[in-house]
Design an enzyme around this catalytic site. Structure first.
Site, PDB file in Angstrom:
ATOM      1  N   PRO A   1       1.711  -0.328  10.760  1.00 20.07           N
ATOM      2  CA  PRO A   1       1.689   0.772   9.786  1.00 20.07           C
ATOM      3  C   PRO A   1       1.611   0.245   8.357  1.00 20.07           C
ATOM      4  O   PRO A   1       2.325  -0.682   7.993  1.00 20.07           O
ATOM      5  CB  PRO A   1       3.030   1.475  10.049  1.00 20.07           C
ATOM      6  CG  PRO A   1       3.339   1.161  11.474  1.00 20.07           C
ATOM      7  CD  PRO A   1       2.834  -0.228  11.693  1.00 20.07           C
ATOM      8  N   GLU A   2       0.715   0.823   7.576  1.00 19.63           N
ATOM      9  CA  GLU A   2       0.540   0.400   6.188  1.00 19.63           C
ATOM     10  C   GLU A   2       1.076   1.488   5.258  1.00 19.63           C
ATOM     11  O   GLU A   2       1.726   2.441   5.695  1.00 19.63           O
ATOM     12  CB  GLU A   2      -0.939   0.099   5.932  1.00 19.63           C
ATOM     13  CG  GLU A   2      -1.450  -1.072   6.787  1.00 19.63           C
ATOM     14  CD  GLU A   2      -2.875  -1.474   6.444  1.00 19.63           C
ATOM     15  OE1 GLU A   2      -3.384  -1.107   5.368  1.00 19.63           O
ATOM     16  OE2 GLU A   2      -3.499  -2.171   7.271  1.00 19.63           O
TER      17      GLU A   2
END
Length: 270
Positions: free
Chosen positions: A2-3
């Site tokens: 996840p960014e």
């Protein structure tokens, strides 16, 4: 992993459930994730009122009326689940509010982390102490990026992934922004002109804003706290599209740089 948009989406999903709520139960269900979970996390969080939720880079922050912030990182596979019917094997932190809501942090691969620090020490807390500006903030400009990369011979993609230069950017959105700005990922940072940097900063802000609006990108196990998947992946221009046609007609290429896949169009990006 996840960014920034996925973490922003996660925080937005937690906010209506947690903000203003008193925590009746805070229960770590194991001693560690990527690092040991602070032994006093349960004591410091139980009975507190959540005053706000926010994000710094790829970290989520849950602040309380006791002057603390619980900092979570989702690692590669972490996600929050809201009001689960049953607890699962990889639900490693359980929160319950006085109003009866239940939240669990699920992390099958245990590459995430949990910390708790006084709000007064937040900016001194590693890794925040050395982080660059937020990419969606007013301090992140073409002039700043030009100054931060002056005389640097490293590739621009590598520089954008350096959290000391800009906080929170990850592989997916750097590939997309570089393509949008027409800049080759291996272009030396110090050789890029200020006007091109201004175009790159605009592209970074645009792609992050669009990804947040779409609920993030679904990559492996990521889902929003409500269980819905993010849909920005359908709008990727180059990421994950090796061998497919770019909008210019050329084929998207893939290369491995420092263990990460780089997707780009050699015709559009110079």
């Amino acid at each position: 992993m996840p960014e920034l948009p996925e973490v922003e989406t996660t925080v937005a999903g937690l906010r209506p459930v947690l903000e203003g709520q008193r925590l009746a139960l805070v229960e770590p269900r194991r001693a560690d994730l990527r690092r040991p979970i602070p032994v006093d996390l349960r004591q410091r969080m139980t009975g507190s009122v959540v005053t706000s939720l926010s994000r710094r880079a790829k970290y989520g922050l849950i602040e309380t009326d006791r002057g603390d912030a619980m900092i979570f990182h989702l690692g590669m596979s972490g996600r929050w689940r809201i009001d689960p019917v049953e607890l699962e094997k990889h639900d490693h932190l359980l929160l319950e509010t006085v109003s009866g809501r239940r939240l669990v942090l699920n992390d099958p691969r245990r590459f995430g982390s949990l910390d708790i620090v006084p709000l007064s020490d937040l900016e001194k807390h590693p890794p925040f102490a050395t982080m660059g500006p937020e990419p969606l903030g007013d301090d992140f400009t073409g002039a700043y990026l030009k100054a931060a990369t002056r005389d640097r011979k490293a590739p621009i993609k590598q520089l954008l992934l350096d959290q000391k230069i800009v906080a929170g950017l990850g592989n997916i959105y750097v590939c997309e922004a570089l393509h949008m700005a027409g800049i080759a990922p291996r272009q030396k940072g110090g050789a890029i002109s200020k006007p091109r940097y201004e175009r790159l900063v605009m592209a970074i802000k645009q792609v992050l804003t669009a990804a947040i609006a779409a609920g993030g990108s679904t990559l492996r196990d990521f889902a929003r706290p409500d269980g819905e998947l993010g849909y920005f992946a359908k709008d990727w221009l180059v990421y994950g599209r090796e061998g497919q046609a770019c909008h210019c007609g050329a084929l998207v290429q893939r290369r491995i740089d420092s263990g990460r896949s780089t997707f780009y169009c050699s015709q559009c990006q110079k």
